[in-house]
Design a protein around this motif. Structure first.
Motif, short mmCIF file in Angstrom:
data_model
loop_
_atom_site.label_atom_id
_atom_site.label_comp_id
_atom_site.label_asym_id
_atom_site.label_seq_id
_atom_site.Cartn_x
_atom_site.Cartn_y
_atom_site.Cartn_z
N VAL A 1 46.82 41.08 73.64
CA VAL A 1 46.65 40.35 72.72
C VAL A 1 46.48 41.19 71.29
O VAL A 1 45.77 41.98 71.70
CB VAL A 1 46.42 39.24 72.42
CG1 VAL A 1 45.09 38.99 72.32
CG2 VAL A 1 46.95 38.63 71.66
N ASP A 2 47.25 41.63 70.49
CA ASP A 2 47.00 42.29 69.34
C ASP A 2 46.15 41.89 67.83
O ASP A 2 45.62 40.62 68.73
CB ASP A 2 48.25 42.55 68.54
CG ASP A 2 48.58 41.31 67.21
OD1 ASP A 2 48.70 41.18 68.19
OD2 ASP A 2 49.59 42.59 66.68
N CYS A 3 44.85 42.54 67.64
CA CYS A 3 44.42 41.70 66.41
C CYS A 3 44.73 40.31 65.83
O CYS A 3 44.27 40.29 65.72
CB CYS A 3 43.87 43.05 65.25
SG CYS A 3 45.68 43.76 64.54
N ASP A 4 45.68 40.56 65.14
CA ASP A 4 46.21 39.14 64.43
C ASP A 4 47.17 38.08 65.49
O ASP A 4 47.42 36.85 65.24
CB ASP A 4 46.73 39.16 63.92
CG ASP A 4 48.44 40.14 62.99
OD1 ASP A 4 48.02 40.56 64.72
OD2 ASP A 4 48.98 40.50 62.42
N GLN A 5 46.79 38.26 66.77
CA GLN A 5 47.62 37.33 67.92
C GLN A 5 48.94 37.04 67.48
O GLN A 5 49.41 36.04 67.71
CB GLN A 5 47.02 36.30 67.95
CG GLN A 5 45.71 36.72 68.55
CD GLN A 5 44.70 35.71 68.98
OE1 GLN A 5 45.30 34.80 69.90
NE2 GLN A 5 43.49 35.75 68.74
N ALA B 1 51.94 39.15 68.88
CA ALA B 1 52.61 40.33 69.86
C ALA B 1 51.59 40.13 70.86
O ALA B 1 50.12 39.93 70.87
CB ALA B 1 52.53 41.02 68.41
N VAL B 2 51.90 40.40 72.15
CA VAL B 2 51.42 40.91 72.94
C VAL B 2 52.30 42.01 73.43
O VAL B 2 53.63 42.35 73.53
CB VAL B 2 51.83 39.87 74.08
CG1 VAL B 2 50.74 38.56 73.15
CG2 VAL B 2 53.01 38.95 74.77
#
Lengths: 164, 164
Positions: free
Chosen positions: A94-98, A100-101
């Motif tokens: 998962v990315d930093c700001d959640q 996107a995966v």
């Protein structure tokens, strides 16, 4: 932007907690979706970009097989349910700001992720270095099709929405 | 879904032309955006996922440097304009339905694409195989931070939107 909290996931904490903490609190957009990128687990090739709602994300985590939400068909969709081109997850990030995966996957079937028959949906390159015009020409830049869509999906109707 | 046609790009043709033809006719969403994925040109690591409007896409194509549209800041944004973490494109690809692009890039600066200091925004893994609950625990799964965000961006305010 609307944020939906699913009972399967943690409620969003502070910005620091979302970005660097250990809780999964996906930031679904106004349509209830996050972006999902599938890449080949072995060589990293980006295979496709699609979307997940909370249910698709939860099923993907639980089953280890990629589930999406089809915006064009308006429904949950297990990748490969029709074509046999399942995506088994090796890893999910998962990315930093959640919002996107990324999934590292191994493809089933012919190994093609794209409904056109190509291995990757990203089979065309865009020329760089000049301001784009409507005459810009894309280049097909892969090894060709791995399957015949007409054999897998039947002959598409003109009104069909994308099948992938 | 609204579709915006920019004078820089071809008007969308038939489904077959969009999906397999040689014209670039991006399918911008209701907010005028497509999804943009940046991957390391050498090892394929997915570095970040963000968005482009028509202007950002046109500038990216023309300059060979990644430009995005920041949804949180509501403006065009050249990656690295503040941090020095420019992204020089080696290749740009578009997907079948033309609502996403993948850029193979070489990072400037420290090589970190994420505003948190990590190389990739996708620095946390999600455990697989069990239905997710709010207690699910993410694992930081990379080589650590490549820079100190406070040194690059200053001490963030609590109200700051994501910087990447």
């Amino acid at each position: 932007m609307a944020e939906t909290v699913s009972p399967a996931f943690a409620a969003p904490g502070s910005k620091a907690e979302i970005e660097e903490g250990e809780r999964l609190s996906p930031k679904f957009d106004a349509d209830g979706l996050i972006t999902a990128v599938a890449v080949d687990a072995d060589d990293g090739t980006v295979l496709m970009v699609a979307h997940m709602n909370a249910q698709a994300l939860a099923l993907t985590i639980e089953t280890g097989e990629a589930h999406y939400f089809s915006r064009s068909r308006g429904r949950l969709w297990k990748k490969g349910e029709e074509s046999g081109h399942l995506q088994k997850l090796v890893e999910l990030r998962v990315d930093c700001d959640q919002d996107a995966v990324v999934m590292r996957v191994r493809m089933g079937g012919t190994g093609a992720a794209c409904h056109t028959g190509h291995r990757s949906c990203f089979f065309r390159s865009v020329p760089l270095g000049t301001a784009p015009t409507p005459e810009l020409t894309l280049t097909v830049n892969d090894g060709g099709k791995l399957f015949d869509p007409a054999q897998v999906y039947g002959t598409p109707k003109k009104t069909d929405t994308p099948r992938f």
